[in-house]
Design a protein around this motif. Structure first.
Motif, short mmCIF file in Angstrom:
data_model
loop_
_atom_site.label_atom_id
_atom_site.label_comp_id
_atom_site.label_asym_id
_atom_site.label_seq_id
_atom_site.Cartn_x
_atom_site.Cartn_y
_atom_site.Cartn_z
N ASP A 1 -13.25 1.60 -8.58
CA ASP A 1 -12.11 2.18 -9.31
C ASP A 1 -11.51 1.16 -10.27
O ASP A 1 -11.19 1.48 -11.42
CB ASP A 1 -11.03 2.66 -8.33
CG ASP A 1 -11.45 3.92 -7.59
OD1 ASP A 1 -12.44 4.56 -8.00
OD2 ASP A 1 -10.78 4.25 -6.59
N GLU B 1 -3.04 2.82 -7.40
CA GLU B 1 -3.96 2.15 -6.48
C GLU B 1 -5.28 1.75 -7.15
O GLU B 1 -5.99 0.88 -6.66
CB GLU B 1 -4.22 3.01 -5.24
CG GLU B 1 -4.98 4.27 -5.51
CD GLU B 1 -5.34 5.01 -4.22
OE1 GLU B 1 -4.83 4.63 -3.16
OE2 GLU B 1 -6.11 5.98 -4.32
N ARG C 1 -8.34 2.12 1.63
CA ARG C 1 -9.49 2.62 0.88
C ARG C 1 -10.68 1.70 1.11
O ARG C 1 -10.52 0.48 1.19
CB ARG C 1 -9.17 2.64 -0.62
CG ARG C 1 -8.24 3.76 -1.02
CD ARG C 1 -8.18 3.90 -2.52
NE ARG C 1 -7.84 2.66 -3.17
CZ ARG C 1 -8.25 2.32 -4.39
NH1 ARG C 1 -9.02 3.13 -5.06
NH2 ARG C 1 -7.88 1.19 -4.93
N GLN D 1 -15.24 1.29 -2.89
CA GLN D 1 -14.61 2.31 -3.74
C GLN D 1 -13.47 1.70 -4.56
O GLN D 1 -13.31 1.98 -5.76
CB GLN D 1 -14.08 3.47 -2.89
CG GLN D 1 -13.51 4.63 -3.72
CD GLN D 1 -14.57 5.26 -4.62
OE1 GLN D 1 -15.66 5.59 -4.15
NE2 GLN D 1 -14.27 5.38 -5.90
N ALA D 2 -12.67 0.87 -3.91
CA ALA D 2 -11.53 0.27 -4.60
C ALA D 2 -12.00 -0.63 -5.75
O ALA D 2 -11.40 -0.62 -6.84
CB ALA D 2 -10.70 -0.55 -3.61
N ARG E 1 0.82 -1.21 0.00
CA ARG E 1 0.00 0.00 0.00
C ARG E 1 0.85 1.26 0.00
O ARG E 1 0.45 2.30 -0.50
CB ARG E 1 -0.94 0.01 1.21
CG ARG E 1 -2.07 -0.98 1.10
CD ARG E 1 -3.18 -0.67 2.09
NE ARG E 1 -2.82 -1.03 3.45
CZ ARG E 1 -3.04 -2.23 3.98
NH1 ARG E 1 -3.62 -3.17 3.27
NH2 ARG E 1 -2.70 -2.49 5.22
#
Lengths: 197, 173
Positions: free
Chosen positions: A186, A37, A178, A182-183, A31
């Motif tokens: 994305d 990301e 995150r 959301q990750a 990370r």
């Protein structure tokens, strides 16, 4: 043995546009090192099954390289996945194994047969296209570019220095992550996938 | 005295429902109740079969497929479903994605005493996980599969289809 953080720094320049999935105590360093990301996939949730989820993603997106940094404790919980992966022959899949010989997150208890087991040998015999073992950073660094350009499934066992956590869970330092939803959004956006959470 | 032919569930009924609902992959460990379905699936160019080594894998492989934009179903036996508890929890229920799991209902019958513990614990297991389920035993039950897909999509949760045809002839074609 070598440090997971050093291993990730050595890997990072060869990541390019790959989707990267990490597991285990060693995986947390990624990370801080990842420079993309939106292509880091949060597929954890049940110990041993991140490997399976990574295979699913590789099968769904055969034109994308999918790179998993697995841990030996997880793999031991789901060893049959080696045959499942080899059977599917995903040529876009690279399976790194971070083997610190113990359950670092629970205090460092050894995994079964921790020092004598040959994970690369098991992957090779299961039917992976290629399998490697590294116990030092220099050798890993010299080979990682070649490994990332090989057709998969490729398996890479690495001996990692344990980072044992003995603090009670409530007292451990929490790292910001995150939100999973959301990750995944994305990642799906970067893949052009319209179905979403 | 003539005996009426028992209503049967043909593999084509499940396959038609899969196609209607846009299924792309079947992640499976075959069982004795679904061997003809497996043979039929193998001949379908629109469908990819992903054989797994243990049932818990099927839920996680499905999660990866879903994230990557595909529409999988898990096809397993009730015994394997019970083995998969933590995978169902972490990779299906907690993921927030719809998933239809087709589960061979080993030991089920509606005509006598159930002696197989695999059948006895199947519905309590699903109830404990908070997973709704539909029983499919004959061709006329087929539309329940589309109901399950709609419900899974609406609630973004797994929904189970219990294939309770062991004694009726699901293996017939």
């Amino acid at each position: 043995m070598f440090a997971a953080e050093d291993m990730f720094r050595s890997f990072a320049p060869h990541r390019k546009n790959s989707i990267v999935i990490v597991t285990g105590t060693c995986g947390r360093h990624w990370r801080d090192i990842s420079d993309n990301e939106k292509r880091d996939a949060p597929l954890a949730g049940a110990m041993g099954q991140t490997t399976s989820a990574s295979l699913g993603l590789a099968l769904a997106q055969p034109d994308e390289k999918v790179v998993l940094f697995d841990s030996e404790g997880s793999l031991l919980m789901n060893m049959g996945i080696l045959a499942t992966i080899a059977g599917q022959k995903p040529n876009n899949f690279v399976h790194f194994l971070m083997d610190n010989e113990c359950y670092a997150t629970t205090g460092g208890q050894p995994v079964p047969n921790s020092q004598d087991i040959d994970y690369a040998g098991m992957a090779r015999e299961a039917g992976y296209t290629a399998a490697y073992s590294f116990d030092n950073l220099e050798e890993f660094t010299n080979n990682v570019e070649k490994i990332m350009s090989e057709p998969g499934p490729v398996f890479v066992a690495m001996k990692m220095i344990p980072e044992v956590e003995n603090e009670p869970i409530g007292r451990r330092q929490r790292r910001a992550v995150r939100p999973r939803v959301q990750a995944i959004r994305d990642l799906q956006e970067s893949l052009g996938v319209t179905v979403s959470i | 005295m003539t005996q009426e032919q028992a209503a049967i569930l043909e593999p084509q009924t499940l396959l038609d429902e899969f196609k209607k609902n846009g299924v792309t992959h079947v992640v499976t460990i075959p069982d004795s109740e679904t061997n003809y379905l497996y043979e039929l699936m193998k001949t379908q160019s629109w469908l990819t079969i992903v054989p797994a080594s243990r049932e818990g894998e099927t839920f996680a492989i499905s999660l990866g497929l879903i994230v990557g934009g595909k529409v999988p179903v898990c096809l397993i036996q009730n015994t394997g479903m019970m083995e998969s508890g933590d995978s169902i929890r972490g990779m299906a229920l907690d993921s927030g994605f719809p998933l239809v799991m087709v589960v061979g209902y080993r030991g089920w019958n509606r005509h006598g005493v159930i002696t197989d513990s695999a059948a006895r614990y199947t519905e309590p297991f699903l109830n404990a996980m908070g997973i709704n389920y539909y029983l499919v035993e004959q061709d006329s039950d087929g539309p329940r599969i589309s109901v399950a897909f709609e419900e899974a999509k609406a609630n973004k949760r797994p929904v189970a289809i219990l294939v309770g045809d062991e004694y009726h002839g699901f293996n017939r074609v």
